[in-house]
Design a protein around this motif. Structure first.
Motif, PDB file in Angstrom:
ATOM      1  N   ALA A  40       0.826  -1.206   0.000  1.00 31.27           N
ATOM      2  CA  ALA A  40       0.000   0.000   0.000  1.00 31.27           C
ATOM      3  C   ALA A  40       0.859   1.253   0.000  1.00 31.27           C
ATOM      4  CB  ALA A  40      -0.939  -0.005   1.205  1.00 31.27           C
ATOM      5  N   ILE A  41       1.972   1.242   0.740  1.00 33.68           N
ATOM      6  CA  ILE A  41       2.876   2.401   0.764  1.00 33.68           C
ATOM      7  C   ILE A  41       3.460   2.630  -0.622  1.00 33.68           C
ATOM      8  CG2 ILE A  41       5.079   3.257   1.645  1.00 33.68           C
ATOM      9  CD1 ILE A  41       4.419   1.914   4.318  1.00 33.68           C
ATOM     10  N   GLU A  42       3.867   1.548  -1.295  1.00 32.52           N
ATOM     11  CA  GLU A  42       4.434   1.681  -2.639  1.00 32.52           C
ATOM     12  C   GLU A  42       3.403   2.255  -3.612  1.00 32.52           C
ATOM     13  OE1 GLU A  42       5.753  -2.217  -3.605  1.00 32.52           O
ATOM     14  OE2 GLU A  42       7.522  -2.138  -2.297  1.00 32.52           O
ATOM     15  N   GLU A  43       2.169   1.788  -3.540  1.00 30.85           N
ATOM     16  CA  GLU A  43       1.123   2.279  -4.440  1.00 30.85           C
ATOM     17  C   GLU A  43       0.769   3.734  -4.125  1.00 30.85           C
ATOM     18  OE1 GLU A  43      -0.354   0.845  -7.091  1.00 30.85           O
ATOM     19  OE2 GLU A  43       1.126  -0.749  -6.847  1.00 30.85           O
ATOM     20  N   ALA A  44       0.740   4.087  -2.836  1.00 25.34           N
ATOM     21  CA  ALA A  44       0.372   5.447  -2.439  1.00 25.34           C
ATOM     22  C   ALA A  44       1.385   6.469  -2.954  1.00 25.34           C
ATOM     23  CB  ALA A  44       0.246   5.540  -0.921  1.00 25.34           C
ATOM     24  N   ARG A  45       2.630   6.061  -3.096  1.00 29.00           N
ATOM     25  CA  ARG A  45       3.663   6.969  -3.587  1.00 29.00           C
ATOM     26  C   ARG A  45       3.436   7.357  -5.046  1.00 29.00           C
ATOM     27  NH1 ARG A  45       8.557   3.645  -0.668  1.00 29.00           N
ATOM     28  NH2 ARG A  45       8.452   4.713   1.365  1.00 29.00           N
ATOM     29  N   LYS A  46       2.612   6.609  -5.762  1.00 29.97           N
ATOM     30  CA  LYS A  46       2.333   6.905  -7.170  1.00 29.97           C
ATOM     31  C   LYS A  46       1.245   7.961  -7.327  1.00 29.97           C
ATOM     32  CE  LYS A  46       3.478   2.146  -8.471  1.00 29.97           C
ATOM     33  NZ  LYS A  46       2.951   0.884  -9.070  1.00 29.97           N
ATOM     34  N   TYR A  95     -14.642  -0.479   4.767  1.00 30.30           N
ATOM     35  CA  TYR A  95     -13.380   0.219   4.542  1.00 30.30           C
ATOM     36  C   TYR A  95     -13.386   1.577   5.237  1.00 30.30           C
ATOM     37  CZ  TYR A  95     -12.239  -3.152   0.867  1.00 30.30           C
ATOM     38  OH  TYR A  95     -11.959  -4.300   0.171  1.00 30.30           O
ATOM     39  N   ALA A  96     -12.176   2.050   5.579  1.00 30.22           N
ATOM     40  CA  ALA A  96     -11.989   3.408   6.076  1.00 30.22           C
ATOM     41  C   ALA A  96     -10.824   4.016   5.305  1.00 30.22           C
ATOM     42  CB  ALA A  96     -11.698   3.423   7.574  1.00 30.22           C
ATOM     43  N   PHE A 138      -4.317  -3.543   4.518  1.00 32.02           N
ATOM     44  CA  PHE A 138      -4.041  -2.184   4.050  1.00 32.02           C
ATOM     45  C   PHE A 138      -4.188  -2.189   2.538  1.00 32.02           C
ATOM     46  CE2 PHE A 138      -1.804  -2.469   8.032  1.00 32.02           C
ATOM     47  CZ  PHE A 138      -1.940  -1.218   8.614  1.00 32.02           C
ATOM     48  N   ASP A 139      -4.739  -1.117   2.000  1.00 34.26           N
ATOM     49  CA  ASP A 139      -4.920  -1.042   0.550  1.00 34.26           C
ATOM     50  C   ASP A 139      -4.745   0.405   0.120  1.00 34.26           C
ATOM     51  OD1 ASP A 139      -5.425  -1.754  -2.056  1.00 34.26           O
ATOM     52  OD2 ASP A 139      -7.299  -2.803  -1.629  1.00 34.26           O
ATOM     53  N   HIS A 140      -5.005   0.659  -1.162  1.00 38.26           N
ATOM     54  CA  HIS A 140      -4.761   1.959  -1.768  1.00 38.26           C
ATOM     55  C   HIS A 140      -6.028   2.414  -2.474  1.00 38.26           C
ATOM     56  CE1 HIS A 140      -3.085   4.381  -5.274  1.00 38.26           C
ATOM     57  NE2 HIS A 140      -2.800   5.110  -4.211  1.00 38.26           N
ATOM     58  N   TRP A 141      -6.338   3.723  -2.438  1.00 37.20           N
ATOM     59  CA  TRP A 141      -7.510   4.284  -3.122  1.00 37.20           C
ATOM     60  C   TRP A 141      -7.164   4.423  -4.605  1.00 37.20           C
ATOM     61  CZ3 TRP A 141     -12.231   4.186  -1.647  1.00 37.20           C
ATOM     62  CH2 TRP A 141     -13.206   5.066  -2.134  1.00 37.20           C
ATOM     63  N   ARG A 142      -7.738   3.559  -5.422  1.00 37.32           N
ATOM     64  CA  ARG A 142      -7.350   3.419  -6.815  1.00 37.32           C
ATOM     65  C   ARG A 142      -8.202   4.298  -7.733  1.00 37.32           C
ATOM     66  NH1 ARG A 142      -4.359  -1.301  -6.540  1.00 37.32           N
ATOM     67  NH2 ARG A 142      -4.774  -2.495  -4.628  1.00 37.32           N
ATOM     68  N   PRO A 143      -7.761   4.493  -8.985  1.00 39.57           N
ATOM     69  CA  PRO A 143      -8.578   5.255  -9.937  1.00 39.57           C
ATOM     70  C   PRO A 143      -9.991   4.715 -10.082  1.00 39.57           C
ATOM     71  CG  PRO A 143      -6.364   4.988 -10.805  1.00 39.57           C
ATOM     72  CD  PRO A 143      -6.427   4.168  -9.550  1.00 39.57           C
ATOM     73  N   ASP A 202       2.467  15.671   2.555  1.00 34.67           N
ATOM     74  CA  ASP A 202       3.151  14.467   2.064  1.00 34.67           C
ATOM     75  C   ASP A 202       2.620  13.183   2.684  1.00 34.67           C
ATOM     76  OD1 ASP A 202       4.065  14.812   4.621  1.00 34.67           O
ATOM     77  OD2 ASP A 202       6.202  14.896   4.103  1.00 34.67           O
ATOM     78  N   ARG A 203       1.507  13.219   3.388  1.00 33.66           N
ATOM     79  CA  ARG A 203       0.976  11.998   3.986  1.00 33.66           C
ATOM     80  C   ARG A 203       0.350  11.103   2.910  1.00 33.66           C
ATOM     81  NH1 ARG A 203      -3.179  14.130   8.366  1.00 33.66           N
ATOM     82  NH2 ARG A 203      -3.679  15.436   6.552  1.00 33.66           N
ATOM     83  N   PRO A 204       0.676   9.819   2.895  1.00 28.34           N
ATOM     84  CA  PRO A 204       0.006   8.921   1.946  1.00 28.34           C
ATOM     85  C   PRO A 204      -1.423   8.626   2.400  1.00 28.34           C
ATOM     86  CG  PRO A 204       1.535   7.681   3.320  1.00 28.34           C
ATOM     87  CD  PRO A 204       1.722   9.135   3.675  1.00 28.34           C
ATOM     88  N   LEU A 205      -2.265   8.271   1.428  1.00 27.70           N
ATOM     89  CA  LEU A 205      -3.660   7.933   1.689  1.00 27.70           C
ATOM     90  C   LEU A 205      -3.822   6.419   1.619  1.00 27.70           C
ATOM     91  CD1 LEU A 205      -6.691   8.909   1.971  1.00 27.70           C
ATOM     92  CD2 LEU A 205      -6.779   8.738  -0.530  1.00 27.70           C
ATOM     93  N   PHE A 206      -4.453   5.838   2.652  1.00 29.21           N
ATOM     94  CA  PHE A 206      -4.652   4.392   2.711  1.00 29.21           C
ATOM     95  C   PHE A 206      -6.133   4.048   2.764  1.00 29.21           C
ATOM     96  CE2 PHE A 206      -0.428   4.988   4.515  1.00 29.21           C
ATOM     97  CZ  PHE A 206       0.302   4.067   3.781  1.00 29.21           C
ATOM     98  N   LYS A 207      -6.433   2.897   2.198  1.00 31.16           N
ATOM     99  CA  LYS A 207      -7.761   2.304   2.332  1.00 31.16           C
ATOM    100  C   LYS A 207      -7.607   1.112   3.262  1.00 31.16           C
ATOM    101  CE  LYS A 207      -9.711   0.013  -1.129  1.00 31.16           C
ATOM    102  NZ  LYS A 207     -10.459  -0.289  -2.392  1.00 31.16           N
ATOM    103  N   LEU A 208      -8.198   1.225   4.449  1.00 35.23           N
ATOM    104  CA  LEU A 208      -8.056   0.188   5.465  1.00 35.23           C
ATOM    105  C   LEU A 208      -9.300  -0.688   5.482  1.00 35.23           C
ATOM    106  CD1 LEU A 208      -6.783   2.477   8.374  1.00 35.23           C
ATOM    107  CD2 LEU A 208      -5.416   1.313   6.646  1.00 35.23           C
ATOM    108  N   LYS A 209      -9.087  -1.996   5.466  1.00 33.96           N
ATOM    109  CA  LYS A 209     -10.206  -2.933   5.620  1.00 33.96           C
ATOM    110  C   LYS A 209     -10.406  -3.140   7.117  1.00 33.96           C
ATOM    111  CE  LYS A 209     -13.107  -6.168   4.044  1.00 33.96           C
ATOM    112  NZ  LYS A 209     -14.299  -5.890   3.232  1.00 33.96           N
ATOM    113  N   VAL A 210     -11.465  -2.488   7.685  1.00 36.18           N
ATOM    114  CA  VAL A 210     -11.636  -2.464   9.140  1.00 36.18           C
ATOM    115  C   VAL A 210     -12.866  -3.235   9.614  1.00 36.18           C
ATOM    116  CG1 VAL A 210     -10.437  -0.263   9.389  1.00 36.18           C
ATOM    117  CG2 VAL A 210     -12.907  -0.283   9.055  1.00 36.18           C
ATOM    118  N   GLY A 211     -13.695  -3.724   8.704  1.00 33.40           N
ATOM    119  CA  GLY A 211     -14.895  -4.445   9.124  1.00 33.40           C
ATOM    120  C   GLY A 211     -15.830  -3.559   9.912  1.00 33.40           C
ATOM    121  N   THR A 212     -16.190  -3.995  11.116  1.00 30.38           N
ATOM    122  CA  THR A 212     -17.119  -3.232  11.961  1.00 30.38           C
ATOM    123  C   THR A 212     -16.411  -2.342  12.966  1.00 30.38           C
ATOM    124  OG1 THR A 212     -17.268  -5.081  13.546  1.00 30.38           O
ATOM    125  CG2 THR A 212     -18.887  -5.030  11.752  1.00 30.38           C
ATOM    126  N   LEU A 213     -15.098  -2.276  12.917  1.00 23.97           N
ATOM    127  CA  LEU A 213     -14.347  -1.453  13.876  1.00 23.97           C
ATOM    128  C   LEU A 213     -14.659   0.020  13.663  1.00 23.97           C
ATOM    129  CD1 LEU A 213     -12.026  -1.553  16.072  1.00 23.97           C
ATOM    130  CD2 LEU A 213     -10.485  -0.982  14.189  1.00 23.97           C
TER     131      LEU A 213
END
Length: 768
Positions: free
Chosen positions: A46-52, A92-93, A130-135, A59-70
């Motif tokens: 996810a960090i590698e993808e966020a850098r793109k 997701y969050a 952890f994931d990345h917000w994609r096109p 400069d903070r990267p954006l992450f898509k977190l799979k959090v379920g019901t949390l």
């Protein structure tokens, strides 16, 4: 039949407390070290993808977190440096993470992989990836359907992440604006209203791809495609009896394509007409849609007025032109135009009822987040205490075979879902019913067989369906809007003479009236009724208007028979039914409306004892006796939370021998325990406590078949989400309406007897 003012009912004591629900349980993974190693790998990817990603105001990267019901707030508490900006579908969050937070994640995951138990281990247990917000995540519904244009310049609507902190939000807007300027992109308009931050841009295909990869962009979509699809009763104005509205007549604002102010049936009641569309801000209706809507909002049943040749308005009309002459995409955002128009009419005329017959065909609601205009209407409704009436939108893409063989079930297809702003929760959304089932050809050629798709009082074959957020009942109400008819020989479809009659902009050519179909013409029937309620209750809140209208909603027999046993279809197509205005404005001896407006603290209950005379239960003859309860409130909303509304109200109608017994059942009950408290079994065709509670206006009806020894209490409960504490008031207002009907009892004296009971209660309270 003598009519009387509706009665006020006061709540009983005590106001007891309830416990919040239990937090979701976190399941510990079967193999904790393997779970930790998997999370570390997904974090690295996810960090590698966020850098793109392109751009970003920091400069903070954006992450898509799979959090379920949390709950997302727990992630922020456990990991300083994480800023959760939104919840999305699928558990997701979306979050920004600074270097400190990422280092802390890696350190704790390493501890977990080594068999240790780090701080806030429950958060790591709950995290799935952890994931990345994609096109493709950024692409809106219409853009996914049509794709980016391949050449030339075109318009896109860009939504940015709605950051909670004002300084960050300002920094993001400034940074994004500077980036657009550097890239030479023309910004046609910008919205910054609460959670809704958006740009309308003129771009090239290359820039469109850049925007789909920009870190600060939440979504990219095509601009609105309006659903304003636009036979005639001959009427000579010389034969019509007319009169101006009374001086104290309530006002209703029509936000549409403008109004033909010179129309002889509208002109005497038109108070003000303003244009809000750039650049010329003309107020005149060049399209005709607004004039049609205005006639229905002003007179209600225009057909009945025309047949009687009597047009006496009881309201005044205000016109705000918010569409251009072609009803095409305007350079400005509709949200900005509507916000300006509403504030103008509210400030200048204290206008409380607004009809907006608009639907964006590029924004069907398929679950998840509501559209930007829906959010803006929800916020305006709460801020200004005004009522918006909007249509579900029109579905004109059903093939003939669907109309012939799959009516009404095709209305539940994704293609026929609500259009923005219909999913808004603090407004009234109106679907359409068929009034007529005989077309122009059938009138002219009685032996020529034309088959109507819907029978009278059944759902129009073009009405769109719900539900809204989390399954909230939408539309809440329906009204007449038109029908289709099919020629069985040619399979051609017609709507001629099957629509709603209203005022025509081409009156100068001798066409005073015109017939058109659409949910656009169902909505003003409800706006008309709402404004007339203000004639009886000038100080009524928007909550009370909604509760009164829904309390008088009835599912027509033809619709109920068609959808019998299909509650899901019923709820998503006709909601609480069609407004029966026979007792909407005044009560009678056989039908009484009790109204209350109050405010409630979170995690508490209010109790109302239903005043039931002995005669309501008595009598040997079997007859229909009904109790209807409606509740309405107007919560703050956030587009970054899946629950959307920050406060939650619900009601129960329960039996108890005394107030103490009723209070004991609810005293400190958890959310789950309140859900399990048994209430009376409501009628078929209305909705149980859990289903109706998703909406901000709720209603159910009960039939009383026999005498009951116990008393009946309406219990109103508030149970807010934790994330909404900063948005809600300590005491949130609501309105309650209780309707008792004994229509088949010719000797009913309900009003007199209930009024006596309420007066006795007041005297008892005064003595205490």
């Amino acid at each position: 039949m003598e009519a009387y003012p509706h009665l006020r009912i006061e709540r009983e004591q005590p106001i007891n407390q309830k416990r919040p629900g239990q937090p979701p349980r976190i399941k510990i993974p079967a193999d904790v070290p393997a779970h930790a190693r998997g999370l570390k790998q997904s974090l690295t990817r996810a960090i590698e993808e966020a850098r793109k990603d392109l751009g970003g105001f920091d400069d903070r990267p954006l992450f898509k977190l799979k959090v379920g019901t949390l709950p997302p707030e727990q992630i922020e508490q456990g990991f300083p440096g994480i800023e959760v900006v939104s919840q999305e579908d699928g558990g997701y969050a979306l979050a920004f993470a600074d270097k400190r937070a990422l280092d802390e994640f890696e350190a704790r995951l390493s501890q977990l992989a080594d068999g240790q138990t780090p701080k806030y281990a429950n958060i790591l247990y709950a995290l799935e990836a952890f994931d990345h917000w994609r096109p493709e995540d950024r692409m809106g519904w219409a853009l996914k359907r049509d794709g980016l244009p391949r050449k030339g310049e075109f318009v896109l609507d860009i939504e940015l992440w709605p950051l909670a902190r004002r300084d960050e939000r300002d920094a993001m807007l400034a940074s994004f604006g500077a980036w657009l300027s550097h890239e030479g992109v023309q910004a046609l308009d910008r919205v910054s209203l609460g959670d809704y931050l958006a740009y309308r841009l003129r771009v090239t295909p290359k820039m469109g791809k850049y925007l789909l990869n920009h870190r600060d962009v939440r979504s990219v979509d095509l601009p609105p495609k309006l659903g304003l699809e636009l036979g005639v009763l001959q009427l000579d104005i010389q034969d019509v009896h007319q009169a101006p509205p009374p001086g104290n007549a309530p006002v209703v604002a029509i936000l549409d394509s403008g109004i033909a102010g010179g129309h002889p049936l509208i002109g005497p009641a038109l108070g003000d007409a303003q244009g809000f569309v750039d650049p010329h801000r003309e107020a005149h209706d060049a399209h005709g849609h607004g004039t049609l809507v205005a006639g229905i909002a002003l007179y209600g049943d225009v057909e009945a007025c025309a047949l009687a040749k009597v047009f006496v308005p009881q309201l005044r009309i205000l016109s705000g032109r918010v569409f251009d002459a072609d009803n095409s995409a305007n350079p400005r955002f509709m949200a900005n135009i509507v916000d300006e128009a509403v504030r103008y009419f509210h400030d200048a005329y204290n206008c409380r009822v607004f009809n907006l017959s608009y639907g964006d065909c590029n924004k069907p609601f398929l679950g998840g987040r509501v559209g930007g205009l829906a959010y803006v209407l929800d916020c305006l409704a709460r801020e200004l205490d005004v009522l918006f009436v909007v249509p579900t939108g029109n579905f004109h893409d059903a093939p003939v075979q669907w109309l012939k063989q799959d009516y009404p079930h095709y209305l539940l297809k994704n293609e026929a879902r609500l259009l923005d702003p219909a999913p808004a929760l603090n407004v009234l959304t109106v679907g359409s019913l068929a009034r007529w089932d005989r077309s122009a050809n059938a009138w002219r050629h009685p032996n020529d067989i034309h088959t109507p798709v819907a029978q009278r009082d059944q759902p129009s074959p073009f009405t769109r369906c719900g539900s809204s957020v989390k399954g909230a009942v939408k539309p809440e109400l329906v009204a007449y809007g038109g029908n289709f008819s099919i020629d069985p020989h040619t399979d051609s479809v017609t709507d001629r003479w099957l629509g709603e009659l209203s005022t025509c902009k081409d009156f100068a050519e001798g066409r005073l009236l015109k017939s058109e179909i659409g949910t656009s013409f169902a909505a003003p029937h409800v706006a008309h009724a709402a404004a007339r309620v203000l004639g009886e209750f000038p100080s009524a809140s928007a909550n009370l208007l909604r509760a009164l209208l829904v309390a008088n909603g009835r599912v027509p027999a033809a619709t109920y028979d068609l959808l019998s046993g299909k509650e899901e279809l019923l709820a998503q197509v006709v909601g609480y039914g069609m407004v029966d205005d026979s007792h909407l404005y005044r009560s009678t001896e056989e039908q009484v409306l009790l109204i209350a407006e109050s405010a409630l603290i979170d995690k508490h209950n209010h109790f109302y004892e239903v005043p039931i005379p002995e005669s309501f239960y008595g009598g040997k003859k079997r007859r229909l006796r009904e109790i209807t309860v409606s509740l309405a409130y107007c919560p703050p909303v956030r587009t970054t939370r899946l629950d959307y509304k920050a406060s939650r109200f619900q009601f129960r109608l329960v039996e108890a021998t005394s107030l103490d017994e009723a209070a004991a059942a609810f005293d400190k009950a958890t959310a789950e325990e309140v859900e399990s408290i048994e209430e009376l079994k409501c009628n078929k065709g209305t909705y149980g406590a859990q289903r109706r509670a998703y909406g901000t206006v709720q209603s159910s009806t009960w039939t009383i078949k026999q005498s009951r020894d116990a008393k009946l209490y309406v219990v109103v409960t508030r149970n807010d989400h934790g994330w909404g504490m900063a948005l809600t008031e300590t005491e949130e207002p609501y309105a309650l309406v209780i309707r008792l009907a004994d229509r088949e009892n010719q000797e009913a004296r309900l009003y007199t007897q209930i009024r006596a009971q309420l007066q006795a209660r007041e005297r008892a309270r005064a003595r205490v």
